[in-house]
Design an enzyme around this catalytic site. Structure first.
Site, PDB file in Angstrom:
ATOM      1  N   TRP A   1       0.829  -1.220   0.000  1.00 54.79           N
ATOM      2  CA  TRP A   1       0.000   0.000   0.000  1.00 54.79           C
ATOM      3  C   TRP A   1       0.856   1.260   0.000  1.00 54.79           C
ATOM      4  CZ3 TRP A   1      -2.974  -3.161  -1.614  1.00 54.79           C
ATOM      5  CH2 TRP A   1      -4.045  -3.785  -1.010  1.00 54.79           C
TER       6      TRP A   1
ATOM      7  N   ASN B   1      -6.930  -0.294  -4.816  1.00 54.06           N
ATOM      8  CA  ASN B   1      -7.213  -1.668  -4.434  1.00 54.06           C
ATOM      9  C   ASN B   1      -8.709  -1.934  -4.501  1.00 54.06           C
ATOM     10  OD1 ASN B   1      -6.825  -4.303  -3.177  1.00 54.06           O
ATOM     11  ND2 ASN B   1      -7.760  -3.376  -1.363  1.00 54.06           N
ATOM     12  N   GLU B   2      -9.111  -2.819  -5.392  1.00 55.68           N
ATOM     13  CA  GLU B   2     -10.481  -3.344  -5.481  1.00 55.68           C
ATOM     14  C   GLU B   2     -11.582  -2.300  -5.679  1.00 55.68           C
ATOM     15  OE1 GLU B   2     -10.839  -6.051  -2.123  1.00 55.68           O
ATOM     16  OE2 GLU B   2      -9.721  -7.568  -3.244  1.00 55.68           O
TER      17      GLU B   2
ATOM     18  N   TYR C   1     -11.341 -15.089  -4.425  1.00 53.95           N
ATOM     19  CA  TYR C   1     -11.713 -15.538  -3.075  1.00 53.95           C
ATOM     20  C   TYR C   1     -13.021 -16.324  -3.132  1.00 53.95           C
ATOM     21  CZ  TYR C   1      -8.197 -12.231  -1.438  1.00 53.95           C
ATOM     22  OH  TYR C   1      -7.013 -11.577  -1.205  1.00 53.95           O
TER      23      TYR C   1
ATOM     24  N   GLU D   1      -4.220 -11.307  -6.141  1.00 52.63           N
ATOM     25  CA  GLU D   1      -4.600 -11.683  -4.781  1.00 52.63           C
ATOM     26  C   GLU D   1      -5.412 -12.952  -4.916  1.00 52.63           C
ATOM     27  OE1 GLU D   1      -6.911  -9.194  -2.240  1.00 52.63           O
ATOM     28  OE2 GLU D   1      -5.739  -7.392  -2.635  1.00 52.63           O
TER      29      GLU D   1
ATOM     30  N   TRP E   1      -2.173 -13.811  -1.426  1.00 50.60           N
ATOM     31  CA  TRP E   1      -2.587 -13.000  -0.295  1.00 50.60           C
ATOM     32  C   TRP E   1      -2.510 -13.894   0.921  1.00 50.60           C
ATOM     33  CZ3 TRP E   1      -3.722  -7.858   0.195  1.00 50.60           C
ATOM     34  CH2 TRP E   1      -4.189  -7.457   1.452  1.00 50.60           C
TER      35      TRP E   1
END
Ligand SMILES: *[C@@H]1O[C@H](CO)[C@@H](O)[C@H](O)[C@H]1NC(C)=O
Ligand SMILES: *[C@@H]1O[C@H](CO)[C@@H](O)[C@H](O)[C@H]1NC(C)=O
Ligand SMILES: *[C@@H]1O[C@H](CO)[C@@H](O)[C@H](O)[C@H]1NC(C)=O
Length: 438
Positions: A138, A250-251, A333, A368, A399
């Protein structure tokens, strides 16, 4: 390009009574007032105008360079060979004309965790030993009060970039440690989620709280403020080859942690924004690659699977075609996305992104992924890794990395892989297979 030409080795006085920096410690930099000599067995090596570091003799993946010393004695130290910027060629990354294998880990906490330089180096050493070449971390922390490590401090509608040692100075330390270990970094510039502030801090400070999350992508005042932050970070490191790529966010999704999506947010909202911000980065930094950092959702309206139906505001195929985005990203995920049949669903998700990779002829990375069930994890990841190899997907980042540091283990959200985990050995063989595949 050849940054070690700027190498400066400070003379070490063997009889000095001045304090010395420890191995891996800081020994110079624009605002550095501490010791400029290094502990025995290490030498002070210039990293950037903000940072020089005590590197052990013979550290990292190195080239031996004869150096000019100030005073006597003359010496030879080894410095990391971080020359050249990672580029793309078709569906692959390259470095100085050779294939660059993208494999490694996420470690968002590197700059933000308040770790000592020794601990940061330990974390990188563990990632290198797992076979990793690349780490994603980050490059943001939006705050409204100045505590701990933060990069961007808001007071009402104005924001200041913190360039001190508890600000971007902490990121300088991470970059220097990555360089010393021969690692390249992907750095994200903000967050969809409210962790470390993220997008909702911009909209709340500039437009008032409770505004739709997606005004971040469309409101001109917010876009201008984000560009100001991006400019500060990107221009600071524009010539730093240790950074492989900038990542916009991020996302990204239409909806946010504290706020809902407005009815006007569609996939083209984020596609347009990604196009604007990525071309802005290219206009101030022609060295680095740029990625979006999205989860890779497909936009097939009517598809019964949420990850394929475009409802989150992401059109992976459209975003991959943006000319100022150099590569595609996706996350995976299946368990937390409530997908049953974890293994085959993941194999299909990887295969579908590899298909887009081939048709668009750009690299695509699974940047990720994870499951938290430790009993099935090794077998599950083994099948996914096989799919990555067999589909030709460009590469992957797990991740997340885990390390035992001075004050205990690094952050573990249930996904962290420590060197004692069975998956750590699997990562080593996967990294070797990807490097062999090319
Ligand atoms: C490391 O380098 C310094 C000079 O920078 C030298 O004096 C010292 O002997 C070296 N130590 C080892 C272990 O090579
Ligand atoms: C953006 O943030 C929040 C997380 O609480 C969520 O509502 C939305 O789905 C997010 N998108 C992500 C995590 O990609
Ligand atoms: C993890 O999976 C790999 C690949 O199937 C296998 O070779 C290895 O033995 C497994 N490791 C453990 C500890 O189960």
């Amino acid at each position: 390009m050849i940054h070690f030409l700027a190498l400066l080795v400070l003379a070490i006085s063997l009889t000095s009574v001045l304090a010395q920096s420890p191995i891996w410690g800081q020994c110079g930099g624009a605002s550095w007032t501490g010791p400029t000599t290094c502990a025995t067995g290490s030498a002070c090596v210039f990293s950037s105008q903000y940072y020089s570091q005590c590197l052990p003799n013979g550290s990292a993946t190195t080239t031996t360079v004869s150096t000019t010393t100030v005073g006597t004695p003359t010496s030879t130290v080894s410095v990391p060979t971080q020359t050249g910027f990672v580029k793309t060629s078709g569906t692959r990354f390259t470095l100085n004309g050779a294939p660059y294998t993208l494999v490694g880990s996420n470690a968002y906490w590197l700059a933000l965790g308040g770790y000592s330089t020794t601990d940061i180096n330990k974390a990188f050493a563990d990632i290198v030993a797992s076979g990793g070449t690349t780490v994603r971390t980050w490059g943001f922390n939006e705050v409204t009060s100045a505590n701990g490590i933060y990069f961007h401090l808001w007071s009402g509608s104005s924001a200041t970039v913190n360039t001190g040692s508890n600000g971007l100075g902490a990121l300088d330390t991470v970059i220097a440690a990555a360089k010393a270990h021969g690692i390249r970094l992907i750095i994200s510039l903000t967050n969809n989620w409210s962790d470390y502030g993220g997008m909702d801090v911009y909209t709340a400070q500039l437009l008032g709280s409770g505004q739709p999350h997606d005004l971040f992508y469309s409101n001109p005042t917010v876009i201008a403020a984000f560009k100001t932050y991006v400019q500060a970070v990107v221009s600071r490191y524009a010539n730093e080859p240790t950074i492989m790529a900038w990542e916009l966010v991020n996302e990204p999704r239409c909806s946010g942690s504290n706020t809902v999506a407005s009815s006007s947010c569609t996939v083209s909202t984020i596609t347009n924004w990604a196009s604007t911000i990525s071309s802005f980065i290219k206009s101030i930094d022609s060295n680095h690659l740029v990625g979006l950092g999205d989860e890779g959702f497909f936009n097939e309206p009517g598809n019964s699977d949420y990850m394929y139906q475009g409802s989150a505001g992401i059109d992976f195929a459209a975003n991959l075609k943006i000319s100022t985005l150099d590569f595609g990203t996706f996350h995976m995920y299946p368990q937390s996305w409530s997908e049953s049949n974890t293994v085959p669903w993941g194999q299909q998700w990887i295969t579908d992104h590899a298909t887009s990779m081939k048709s668009t002829n750009k690299p695509v990375i699974m940047e990720e992924f994870g499951i938290t069930s430790s009993s099935t994890r090794n077998a599950t990841y083994a099948t996914w890794y096989q799919t990555i190899i067999s589909t030709g997907l460009t590469g992957d980042l797990i991740w997340q990395a885990g390390s035992q540091l001075t004050n205990g283990p690094t952050a573990n959200d249930g996904y962290a892989i420590f060197p004692t985990d069975p998956v750590y050995g699997l990562m080593q063989s996967h990294a070797a297979a990807l490097k062999a595949r090319g």
